[in-house]
Design an enzyme around this catalytic site. Structure first.
Site, PDB file in Angstrom:
ATOM      1  CE  LYS A 160      -4.022   0.075   2.165  1.00  0.00           C
ATOM      2  NZ  LYS A 160      -5.080   0.041   1.154  1.00  0.00           N
TER       3      LYS A 160
HETATM    4  N1  PMP Z   1      -7.592  -3.674  -3.093  1.00  0.00           N
HETATM    5  C1  PMP Z   1      -7.149  -2.411  -2.979  1.00  0.00           C
HETATM    6  C2  PMP Z   1      -6.509  -1.780  -4.159  1.00  0.00           C
HETATM    7  C3  PMP Z   1      -7.305  -1.711  -1.771  1.00  0.00           C
HETATM    8  O1  PMP Z   1      -6.859  -0.453  -1.652  1.00  0.00           O
HETATM    9  C4  PMP Z   1      -7.947  -2.344  -0.688  1.00  0.00           C
HETATM   10  C5  PMP Z   1      -8.148  -1.599   0.603  1.00  0.00           C
HETATM   11  N2  PMP Z   1      -7.066  -1.752   1.470  1.00  0.00           N
HETATM   12  C6  PMP Z   1      -8.382  -3.662  -0.848  1.00  0.00           C
HETATM   13  C7  PMP Z   1      -8.176  -4.299  -2.057  1.00  0.00           C
HETATM   14  C8  PMP Z   1      -9.011  -4.410   0.290  1.00  0.00           C
HETATM   15  O2  PMP Z   1      -8.055  -4.701   1.279  1.00  0.00           O
HETATM   16  P1  PMP Z   1      -8.468  -4.838   2.821  1.00  0.00           P
HETATM   17  O3  PMP Z   1      -9.582  -5.806   2.879  1.00  0.00           O
HETATM   18  O4  PMP Z   1      -7.231  -5.338   3.479  1.00  0.00           O
HETATM   19  O5  PMP Z   1      -8.858  -3.494   3.265  1.00  0.00           O
END
Ligand code: PMP
Length: 316
Positions: free
Chosen positions: A159
């Site tokens: 991220k």
């Molecule tokens: N894909 C992307 C590109 C994201 O930014 C997120 C949000 N974090 C997710 C998937 C979902 O991840 P999570 O369930 O860990 O929030």
């Protein structure tokens, strides 16, 4: 929160959010040199509980490592405590939690080894990202003309703030075209994920989702897969094409901010009955029970914030 001052954690201290100012020449602002997490705390009968904090902090550290920092600014233990302290300091039970590591000082070149990193954690109450009504009604999606990251261009497992320019382009195109969210295809043309959520489809009673290679490994995605298997559903992780989505019986997206949201339309095609499907509903209910403290997985995944410390923090 009423009139109480909003507090955040910054490099080891709890400080008033309004007092935090960044100089214009902060490297993170210019090149997206930052790494973040998105986490939620939910209200439960035992007080506020952070959903899968351990896994989120692990991904935070992983993102920092992928980004290329030699030394991680704080260990997991410190960050864990910092998340708890920030929630308590803001007297919140349900909130969104945003840890951010950012390149705070250094040259304006691109050499991260010459920069100094800072870490901040902010919390705030944040309702469902795609809107409360989306939970039952479902959302409308379009396939984006923007491609998801090639894994050797931007690292899909991290991220990293700068990577999110790609999500912003895709999300804005969709919203300005009248849709709620967007499905992004990977560089080979298979379904990857949405701009901020992972994606699932249901066909003939089986649950399908794209494999991990070109997506962010969502922690909600992992929770949904685990809960679905606990309930006896077969979950298949395999490449999915755009037209497989068109003929799905049900479809839903999931993420920390969005939680679990049905999809009712994609590219002007109605998905299934055009309403939340029965399996989506079952998985959604199982997810919400879990985050609010019910069921076997709740014991494993919830990290309870001890409220008795609240008085101490407020008095500090
Ligand atoms: N894909 C992307 C590109 C994201 O930014 C997120 C949000 N974090 C997710 C998937 C979902 O991840 P999570 O369930 O860990 O929030």
């Amino acid at each position: 929160m009423g009139s109480k001052e909003e507090m955040m954690w910054l490099d080891g201290n709890l400080v008033a959010m309004k007092d935090v100012r960044l100089p214009f020449l902060t490297p993170a602002l210019h090149y997206g040199l930052a790494v973040f997490e998105g986490i939620r705390s939910y209200d439960t009968p035992r007080g506020p509980a952070v959903f899968r904090l351990k896994e989120h902090l692990r991904r935070f550290q992983d993102s920092i490592r992928i980004f290329g920092l030699q030394e991680l600014p704080y260990d997991t233990e410190t960050l864990h405590q910092a998340v708890h302290d920030t929630i308590r300091a803001n007297h919140l039970r349900e909130c969104y939690i945003r840890p951010l590591m950012f390149m705070a000082e250094g040259s304006m070149g691109l050499d991260i080894d010459s920069m100094k990193a800072s870490v901040g954690i902010a919390v705030w109450p944040w309702g469902n990202y795609l809107g409360e009504e989306s939970l039952e009604k479902g959302v409308r999606l379009m396939v984006s003309s923007f491609t998801r990251h090639h894994p050797n261009v931007s690292m899909t497992k991290a991220k990293i703030a700068g990577n999110y320019a790609n999500s912003v382009l895709a999300k804005n195109l969709a919203v300005r075209s009248g849709y709620d969210e967007t499905v992004m295809l990977d560089p080979s043309g298979f379904v990857a994920e949405c701009s901020g959520e992972n994606l699932f489809l249901i066909r003939d009673g089986k649950v399908y989702t794209p494999p991990k290679a070109t997506i962010l490994e969502g922690i909600t995605r992992d929770a949904v897969i685990t809960l679905a298997r606990d309930l006896g559903y077969q979950v298949v992780e395999e490449p999915i094409s755009r037209d497989q989505l068109y003929i799905a019986d049900e479809m839903f997206v999931c993420g920390t901010a969005a939680e679990v949201v049905p999809v009712r339309e994609l590219d002007t095609r109605t998905i299934g009955s055009g309403r939340r499907g029965p399996i989506t509903r079952t998985l959604q209910e199982s997810f919400y029970k879990c985050v609010h403290g019910e069921g076997a997985r709740a014991a494993e995944w919830l990290d309870y914030v001890k409220l008795e410390d609240q008085a101490r923090i407020a008095a500090d």
